[in-house]
Enzyme design. Sequence first.
Site, PDB file in Angstrom:
ATOM      1  N   LYS A  11      39.967 -36.819   4.678  1.00  0.00           N
ATOM      2  CA  LYS A  11      41.140 -36.383   3.924  1.00  0.00           C
ATOM      3  C   LYS A  11      40.829 -36.545   2.443  1.00  0.00           C
ATOM      4  CE  LYS A  11      46.029 -37.320   3.144  1.00  0.00           C
ATOM      5  NZ  LYS A  11      47.218 -38.030   3.635  1.00  0.00           N
ATOM      6  N   LYS A  14      41.052 -32.230   6.020  1.00  0.00           N
ATOM      7  CA  LYS A  14      42.255 -31.850   5.272  1.00  0.00           C
ATOM      8  C   LYS A  14      41.980 -31.900   3.783  1.00  0.00           C
ATOM      9  CE  LYS A  14      46.840 -33.539   4.339  1.00  0.00           C
ATOM     10  NZ  LYS A  14      47.709 -34.663   4.426  1.00  0.00           N
TER      11      LYS A  14
HETATM   12  C1  PBG Z   1      50.723 -38.694   4.007  1.00  0.00           C
HETATM   13  C2  PBG Z   1      50.393 -37.247   4.119  1.00  0.00           C
HETATM   14  C3  PBG Z   1      50.233 -36.294   3.098  1.00  0.00           C
HETATM   15  C4  PBG Z   1      50.043 -35.063   3.742  1.00  0.00           C
HETATM   16  C5  PBG Z   1      50.063 -35.314   5.105  1.00  0.00           C
HETATM   17  N1  PBG Z   1      50.250 -36.661   5.311  1.00  0.00           N
HETATM   18  C6  PBG Z   1      50.374 -36.395   1.640  1.00  0.00           C
HETATM   19  C7  PBG Z   1      49.447 -37.145   0.793  1.00  0.00           C
HETATM   20  O1  PBG Z   1      48.428 -37.688   1.225  1.00  0.00           O
HETATM   21  O2  PBG Z   1      49.775 -37.233  -0.368  1.00  0.00           O
HETATM   22  C8  PBG Z   1      49.879 -33.742   3.048  1.00  0.00           C
HETATM   23  C9  PBG Z   1      50.300 -32.570   3.838  1.00  0.00           C
HETATM   24  C10 PBG Z   1      50.464 -31.321   3.067  1.00  0.00           C
HETATM   25  O3  PBG Z   1      50.229 -31.209   1.847  1.00  0.00           O
HETATM   26  O4  PBG Z   1      50.872 -30.357   3.704  1.00  0.00           O
HETATM   27  N2  PBG Z   1      49.720 -39.517   3.618  1.00  0.00           N
END
Ligand code: PBG
Length: 328
Positions: A201, A254
Amino acid sequence: MTESLTDRPRRLRTDGIRSLVRETNLSSTDLIAPVFVDATTDERKAIPSMPGHDRVPVSETVARVEEILETGVEAIMLFGIPGQKDAVGSQAYATDGVVQRAIRRATDETDVYVIGDVCLCEYTDHGHCGVLEDNARADPTQTVDNDETLDLLARTAVAQAEAGVDMVAPSSMTDGMVGAIRTALDGAGHSDVPVMSYAAKYESAFYGPFRDAADGAPAFGNRRHYQMDPANSTEALREVQLDIEQGADVIMVKPALPYLDIVREVRQEIDRPVAAYNVSGEYAMLHAAAEKGWLELEPTALESLTSIKRAGADLILTYFAEDIAQHL
Ligand code: PBG
């Protein structure tokens, strides 16, 4: 001259044969629809930066799930907006926390496959994905205390499992999170609940609309000390390997479109299902361009999702899930 052109790829592009030779077929059963449940509202509230998506009260969980199932999509990812926030995100693991309540309703009353996002950022008053180090607000070298956060993530996963969740998906990029969650789930009698790790991520600017939607923007600083540097790819494989060693069942990359090289690499190197998260910013930018009349929404969305699958994703999390499933 034309006789020497023996190989003519155009022969297989006529309407009768195109679909027979198509290499990638997107299906509604590849898609997972994110859903936001909000403990602070009694009615659906539109999310301005994510057209077509609402924050839904717990009481509407089943109605919302039924709309999704009708399109052919069979799985949801739940995110919660809690009634109160505090320094340790206690509503993330409370028995009556907003996501736990929604999980109970969705799994008791429908056949949808429910995946719970496991993170603390929507539940902490500072918006970070874990508990803070002592001086984090003043000292930019500090942020989340990794090891203290592990126990709270494990509690969150167990609370979701007790509510009946089908799968948990830790997204906080805490080192050791998959192992801590696997151990806790097994210890609580939930060895059948799989873990889909947000393994690679990235610290991405494409999460902007989500942070509005889930009210989870960090109150200070950013997430660069725990999410991955967008410049790195070998590190992604290391992250993935660590999560597999700790028991991850599904590996997620992601965001999706700006990281298709990572999706492909993970697909080639790893013998686990690969998920890709087509994030909020990827959704919002197509909508914004379509609103201006600069792009056509549906074909660009379909092309995006097809490309994510072609790159190697088996599962795709996307805010386009319902719209596209209806056309497949
Ligand atoms: C929580 C999380 C996030 C997303 C999914 N789970 C946000 C982040 O890390 O700031 C992002 C999902 C999206 O942008 O569609 N940690």
